[in-house]
Design a protein around this motif. Structure first.
Motif, PDB file in Angstrom:
ATOM      1  N   ARG A 159       0.824  -1.212   0.000  1.00 33.36           N
ATOM      2  CA  ARG A 159       0.000   0.000   0.000  1.00 33.36           C
ATOM      3  C   ARG A 159       0.856   1.259   0.000  1.00 33.36           C
ATOM      4  N   THR A 179      -4.355   4.154   3.783  1.00 37.14           N
ATOM      5  CA  THR A 179      -5.061   2.932   4.150  1.00 37.14           C
ATOM      6  C   THR A 179      -5.773   3.127   5.480  1.00 37.14           C
ATOM      7  N   GLN A 224      -7.784   2.854   0.653  1.00 38.42           N
ATOM      8  CA  GLN A 224      -8.289   1.491   0.761  1.00 38.42           C
ATOM      9  C   GLN A 224      -8.688   1.219   2.200  1.00 38.42           C
TER      10      GLN A 224
END
Length: 133
Positions: A6, A11, A43
């Motif tokens: 990531r 995130t 995300q």
């Protein structure tokens, strides 16, 4: 999915379990955050760490993820390895991880418990992290 994969992206990590009432109360906020940041490099990752024997059964987790209409990845932490590594204490807990992989924000408990404003605080912090180089 690893946090290293990531890198360069924001995130949101939430520790939860399907039998937790407070965790379920966070689901609408997480769904709105997912929709709000759908076109950004954000995300949501849920880490399901069981509290009860029923929650340790992977099929029960899968069934509840579908039933609760969770569309972001749910990682199974059936032996609480991640829970221990992150020094977790509460269900639910939300973390925001910046583009460099550092935890920059933490919210323990329901985001909107007694109108606490956690959803908007999380969104504003996501926007701050997205603006950083």
């Amino acid at each position: 999915i690893t946090l290293k994969s990531r890198n360069g992206k924001v995130t949101l990590v939430e520790y939860w379990t399907f039998g937790c009432f407070n965790c379920r109360n966070n689901l609408p906020s997480l769904a709105r955050l997912q929709k709000r940041f759908a076109n950004k490099d954000v995300q949501i990752l849920a880490v399901h760490t069981p509290e009860t024997e029923q929650e340790k059964i992977s099929a029960n987790v899968e069934k509840n993820v579908k039933k609760l209409n969770i569309t972001y990845p749910v990682l199974l932490d059936q032996k609480a390895v991640n829970w221990e590594n992150w020094k977790q204490r509460f269900w639910p807990t939300v973390y925001l991880i910046d583009k460099k992989g550092h935890v920059r924000f933490e919210w323990d408990g329901e985001l909107e418990y007694q109108h606490a404003g956690g959803e908007e605080a999380t969104a504003k912090f996501i926007e701050k992290l997205l603006a950083e180089k």
